[in-house]
Design a protein around this motif. Structure first.
Motif, PDB file in Angstrom:
ATOM      1  N   ALA A  47      23.650  51.521 -11.932  1.00 41.34           N
ATOM      2  CA  ALA A  47      22.490  50.918 -12.589  1.00 41.34           C
ATOM      3  C   ALA A  47      21.441  50.511 -11.559  1.00 41.34           C
ATOM      4  O   ALA A  47      20.238  50.713 -11.745  1.00 41.34           O
ATOM      5  CB  ALA A  47      22.923  49.709 -13.417  1.00 41.34           C
ATOM      6  N   LEU A  48      21.901  49.928 -10.435  1.00 41.46           N
ATOM      7  CA  LEU A  48      20.964  49.520  -9.384  1.00 41.46           C
ATOM      8  C   LEU A  48      20.271  50.730  -8.763  1.00 41.46           C
ATOM      9  O   LEU A  48      19.080  50.695  -8.456  1.00 41.46           O
ATOM     10  CB  LEU A  48      21.706  48.737  -8.306  1.00 41.46           C
ATOM     11  N   GLU A  49      21.045  51.821  -8.559  1.00 36.88           N
ATOM     12  CA  GLU A  49      20.449  53.042  -7.985  1.00 36.88           C
ATOM     13  C   GLU A  49      19.404  53.635  -8.928  1.00 36.88           C
ATOM     14  O   GLU A  49      18.356  54.106  -8.503  1.00 36.88           O
ATOM     15  CB  GLU A  49      21.536  54.079  -7.697  1.00 36.88           C
ATOM     16  N   GLU A  50      19.709  53.607 -10.266  1.00 41.59           N
ATOM     17  CA  GLU A  50      18.732  54.108 -11.228  1.00 41.59           C
ATOM     18  C   GLU A  50      17.471  53.242 -11.215  1.00 41.59           C
ATOM     19  O   GLU A  50      16.349  53.756 -11.258  1.00 41.59           O
ATOM     20  CB  GLU A  50      19.345  54.127 -12.624  1.00 41.59           C
ATOM     21  N   GLY A  51      17.675  51.922 -11.176  1.00 43.27           N
ATOM     22  CA  GLY A  51      16.520  51.026 -11.098  1.00 43.27           C
ATOM     23  C   GLY A  51      15.702  51.285  -9.849  1.00 43.27           C
ATOM     24  O   GLY A  51      14.474  51.279  -9.874  1.00 43.27           O
ATOM     25  N   LYS A  52      16.413  51.501  -8.716  1.00 41.95           N
ATOM     26  CA  LYS A  52      15.720  51.780  -7.452  1.00 41.95           C
ATOM     27  C   LYS A  52      14.891  53.062  -7.559  1.00 41.95           C
ATOM     28  O   LYS A  52      13.762  53.127  -7.070  1.00 41.95           O
ATOM     29  CB  LYS A  52      16.754  51.894  -6.341  1.00 41.95           C
ATOM     30  N   SER A  53      15.456  54.078  -8.195  1.00 37.03           N
ATOM     31  CA  SER A  53      14.741  55.351  -8.358  1.00 37.03           C
ATOM     32  C   SER A  53      13.483  55.159  -9.193  1.00 37.03           C
ATOM     33  O   SER A  53      12.435  55.711  -8.888  1.00 37.03           O
ATOM     34  CB  SER A  53      15.675  56.378  -9.010  1.00 37.03           C
ATOM     35  N   ARG A  54      13.579  54.329 -10.263  1.00 42.22           N
ATOM     36  CA  ARG A  54      12.401  54.085 -11.107  1.00 42.22           C
ATOM     37  C   ARG A  54      11.329  53.313 -10.348  1.00 42.22           C
ATOM     38  O   ARG A  54      10.130  53.572 -10.490  1.00 42.22           O
ATOM     39  CB  ARG A  54      12.823  53.336 -12.371  1.00 42.22           C
ATOM     40  N   VAL A  55      11.754  52.341  -9.548  1.00 42.27           N
ATOM     41  CA  VAL A  55      10.796  51.580  -8.745  1.00 42.27           C
ATOM     42  C   VAL A  55      10.080  52.506  -7.757  1.00 42.27           C
ATOM     43  O   VAL A  55       8.874  52.421  -7.551  1.00 42.27           O
ATOM     44  CB  VAL A  55      11.516  50.432  -7.997  1.00 42.27           C
TER      45      VAL A  55
END
Length: 654
Positions: A492-500
Motif C-alpha cells: 500500500a505504501l509503495e502504491e501511494g509512493k508511486s501515485r505521489v
C-alpha cells in the motif's frame, strides 16, 4: 672562434652561479609557526596569526598550541580583559575541533554565541562556522539551520543551504540535485580549484548513493582539474592555496581508491589510498581528519582481501582512533576479521561483541531520531521558503508603490508644464502631449512585461517547491516502508509512493516548460513509465511499450487525474498482466485529439487479461474505484473490454 669562446664562457658562468645558488637554497629554513605565534604581542595579533597561518601544526602538535593558549587565556581572565578572553576562547574551540573533541569545541563556542553581539564581524564568522561544523560532526543537523540563518542575517552568506544536511540524513540524490542547481552556474570555467571541488562533491553524493562507476567518473574529472590547478605556473598561488590544493588532491585520490576497492579492484585502489594518506598527513598535519581514518581503514580492508595480514595489522593498529560510529564499527569488524584469519578467535569474538553492544545502543533511537530530524529540517526549509516568497512579495509591492509614486510625480510635472505652456501654439501643445503619452505607454509596457516575467518566475518556483515537497512525502513513505513488516502495508505504501511520484512529475514538467499552462504528454508519459519501472524492478523491463501521444498537450487540471489513471494501469500491467514471462509482452498507449475540445484515450496490453469476476470485484477494488472517480473528473466514463489477448481500457474526454 670568438663565438665558440663566448659560448664556453657563458656556460662556465651559469655553472658557477648554479653552484653558488644551491647551497644558499638549502640554507633556507622553514618558519617556526609556534615560536612566531608566541612572539606576537597581544591577543589580537595572536588571533590573526593563529587563524591566518597555514599548516600551523607542522612543527608542534595541537596539544602544544593548546597548552600555550590556555596560559594566555588564564592570564587574560586574571586581569579581567574580556575582549582578549573571547579571542583566546575562540582559539581553544578551534583547537578542540582540530583535535577531534567536537563536544568540548561546541560547548565553548555556544557560550560565546550567547554574547555574539559583542564580537567583531571576523570573530562572528569564525564562531558561526565552528558551531556549524561541530553540529555536522555531532549529527545535530536540525540545529544547523539556526546557525546558517544567523549567517544570512549578518550578511556572511547570501542564502541558507540545506543539501549537505539532507545528505547526512540519507537523502543523497535530493542533496545532489539541490547542490548542482545551486553551484553549477556559479563556477567559472577557468576556476580549476572550484571545478575540482564541484566534481568531487558530486562524486561524494553518488558514492554515498552507491552509484560507484558514475562516482568514479566524477572523481577522475576532479583529479584532472586539481592537477591542472597545481601545475598552473601562469597564476601565482599563496602557501594557503597550495596547501588547500594538495589537501583536496589527497581527498580526491582517497575517494578514487575507495571506488576501486568497492569494485574489488584492490591492486588499483591501494596506490591511490596510500598516496592520499601521505598527502593528507602532510597538508593537514596535527588536525583530526575523518578522511585519513576512512582511507586507513580502507587500506587495511584491501590488504585483508589480498591476505597480506602483516600490512593489514600495520594499518589497523597505527594509533588512529575513529570518532564516527560507522568508522568505529568498521574498525572493530576489520580487527575481528584479522584475528579470525590468523586463528586468534578469542580476540575476534571480543571485537564482534563490541560491535553488537554499540549497535544495540544505536538501534533503539537511531531510526526515530533520523525521522524527527528529517521532519524538522523539512519543516524549516518549507518555512524558510515561505519567508523568502513573502519577502519577494513585499519587495514587489514596494516596487509597484514606488513606481506609482514616481508616475504621480511625473504626472504633476507634466501638468505643471502644460499650464506653463498654455500660451504656446496648439501645434506645440499637441506635440508635447503626444510625447507624454508615448512615455506613459512605454513605462506601462515595461512594468507589465516585468510583472509577467516575475509572475512566471514565481509560478515556476511554486511548482518546483511543490515537486520537492511531494518528493519529501515520497521519501517519508520510503522510510516508513523500511520500518514496516506487513507485506500488505508495504504494498500500500509503495502504491501511494508511486501515485505521489506521478503528481510530482506533473509539477516537474511544468516548471521545466517555458509554457506553464500546459504539459506535453508524450514526454510526460515516457517519464511516468520510467518512474513506475523503477518501483517494480523485477518486472516491466522486457515489455514492449508503444506510446502514441505526440503533439497532445493538457492543462494541469486534466493532466493530474490522467497521470494517476495511467499510473494505475501501468502498475497493474507490471504486477499482474505478465506473471510468467514478459518477453512477448506489449503495452499500447494511445492519446489523440478528436476535435477542438475533445480527446480520446486508449490503453491495451496482451497479458493474461482480467479475472472472470471483474465486474463483481469492481466495487471492492481500490484501483478500479480510483480510476472511475478520476475519469468522472474528466467528465467521462471508463470503458473496459476483455479482448482475446489481454484487456482494453478506453474513454473519450473533454
Amino acid at each position: 672562434m670568438a663565438k665558440s669562446f663566448k659560448k664556453i664562457f657563458v656556460s662556465l658562468l651559469i655553472c658557477s652561479v648554479s653552484f653558488w645558488y644551491l647551497p644558499a637554497q638549502d640554507s633556507v629554513t622553514k618558519p617556526d609557526h609556534f615560536q612566531e605565534f608566541q612572539n606576537k604581542q597581544g591577543a589580537q595579533e595572536r588571533f590573526d596569526y593563529f587563524f591566518g597561518t597555514t599548516n600551523r601544526y607542522s612543527e608542534n602538535s595541537a596539544y602544544d598550541w593548546q597548552a600555550t593558549v590556555n596560559v594566555y587565556h588564564n592570564n587574560a581572565q586574571k586581569v579581567q580583559d574580556t575582549l582578549s578572553t573571547k579571542k583566546y576562547e575562540l582559539m581553544q574551540s578551534q583547537l578542540y575541533y582540530d583535535i577531534g573533541d567536537f563536544s568540548k569545541s561546541v560547548a565553548i563556542a555556544n557560550q560565546l554565541y550567547k554574547k555574539i553581539e559583542n564580537l567583531d564581524m571576523e570573530s562572528k564568522k569564525i564562531l558561526l562556522d565552528l558551531i556549524d561544523n561541530n553540529y555536522a560532526k555531532l549529527g545535530l543537523y536540525d540545529r544547523q539551520f539556526e546557525i546558517r540563518n544567523e549567517k544570512k542575517n549578518l550578511g556572511l552568506t547570501d542564502k541558507v543551504i540545506f543539501y549537505d544536511i539532507y545528505s547526512n540524513l540519507g537523502l543523497h540524490r535530493k542533496a545532489m540535485d539541490d547542490y548542482i542547481k545551486d553551484k553549477l552556474k556559479t563556477i567559472r570555467e577557468d576556476d580549476y580549484y572550484g571545478q575540482a571541488q564541484y566534481q568531487s562533491n558530486v562524486g561524494n553524493y553518488l558514492l554515498l548513493d552507491m552509484s560507484i562507476p558514475t562516482a568514479l567518473t566524477y572523481y577522475k574529472k576532479a583529479k584532472g582539474f586539481i592537477d591542472v590547478y597545481l601545475n598552473d605556473i601562469s597564476r601565482e598561488k599563496t602557501e594557503q592555496e597550495i596547501s588547500n590544493g594538495n589537501l583536496l588532491k589527497g581527498i580526491i585520490e582517497g575517494n578514487i581508491g575507495k571506488c576501486h576497492a568497492l569494485l574489488k579492484e584492490y591492486d588499483i585502489a591501494i596506490p591511490y589510498l596510500e598516496n592520499s594518506v601521505t598527502l593528507i598527513n602532510e597538508f593537514n598535519k596535527g588536525k583530526f581528519s575523518s578522511e585519513m581514518v576512512e582511507n586507513t581503514l580502507e587500506l587495511a580492508d584491501c590488504y585483508l582481501q589480498k591476505e597480506d595480514y602483516e600490512k593489514a595489522k600495520e594499518y589497523l593498529l597505527n594509533g588512529l582512533d575513529p570518532i564516527k560510529i560507522e568508522n568505529i564499527l568498521r574498525k572493530n569488524r576489520l580487527l575481528a576479521s584479522y584475528y579470525d584469519r590468523i586463528g586468534d578467535f578469542k580476540n575476534s569474538v571480543e571485537y564482534l561483541k563490541r560491535n553488537v553492544r554499540i549497535r544495540d545502543s544505536l538501534n533503539r533511537n537511531e531510526s526515530s531520531m533520523k525521522k524527527q530530524q528529517l521532519a524538522a529540517v523539512a519543516g524549516q526549509e518549507i518555512e524558510y521558503s515561505k519567508k523568502m516568497m513573502e519577502q519577494q512579495k513585499k519587495d514587489l509591492e514596494q516596487s509597484r508603490s514606488d513606481l506609482q509614486a514616481k508616475e504621480e510625480r511625473i504626472n504633476i510635472v507634466f501638468i505643471s508644464l502644460i499650464f506653463t505652456l498654455l500660451g504656446f501654439a496648439g501645434l506645440v501643445f499637441a506635440y508635447l502631449k503626444s510625447i507624454k503619452n508615448q512615455r506613459l505607454i512605454a513605462e506601462q509596457k515595461r512594468i507589465i512585461e516585468a510583472s509577467l516575467v516575475e509572475k512566471d518566475s514565481l509560478l515556476k518556483e511554486i511548482h518546483h517547491r511543490v515537486k520537492n515537497n511531494l518528493q519529501m512525502v515520497s521519501s517519508l513513505l520510503s522510510l516508513q516502508t523500511k520500518n514496516t513488516r506487513s507485506k500488505a502495508a508495504i504494498e500500500a505504501l509503495e502504491e501511494g509512493k508511486s501515485r505521489v511520484k506521478a503528481m510530482a512529475l506533473i509539477h516537474q514538467k511544468l516548471y521545466q516548460n517555458d509554457d506553464l499552462s500546459v504539459i506535453e504528454m508524450q514526454g510526460y508519459i515516457e517519464s511516468l513509465i520510467n518512474s513506475v519501472q523503477s518501483v517494480y524492478k523485477k518486472g516491466g523491463h522486457n515489455i514492449n511499450i508503444a506510446i502514441d501521444a505526440e503533439g497532445v498537450e493538457l492543462d494541469i487540471d486534466r493532466a493530474i487525474p490522467f497521470g494517476l489513471i495511467l499510473n494505475e494501469l501501468v502498475s497493474n500491467s507490471f504486477k499482474y498482466a505478465f506473471p510468467d514471462d514478459d518477453e512477448n509482452g506489449k503495452i499500447y498507449i494511445h492519446l489523440r485529439k478528436t476535435g477542438s475540445q475533445e480527446g480520446y484515450f486508449e490503453y491495451t496490453d496482451n497479458g493474461i487479461g482480467l479475472p472472470e469476476d471483474t465486474d463483481d470485484r469492481a466495487n471492492s477494488s481500490m484501483g478500479i474505484r480510483l480510476m472511475n472517480r478520476l475519469v468522472n473528473q474528466l467528465q467521462s466514463k471508463l470503458n473496459i473490454d476483455k479482448t482475446s489477448e489481454g484487456v482494453r481500457f478506453w474513454f473519450n474526454f473533454k
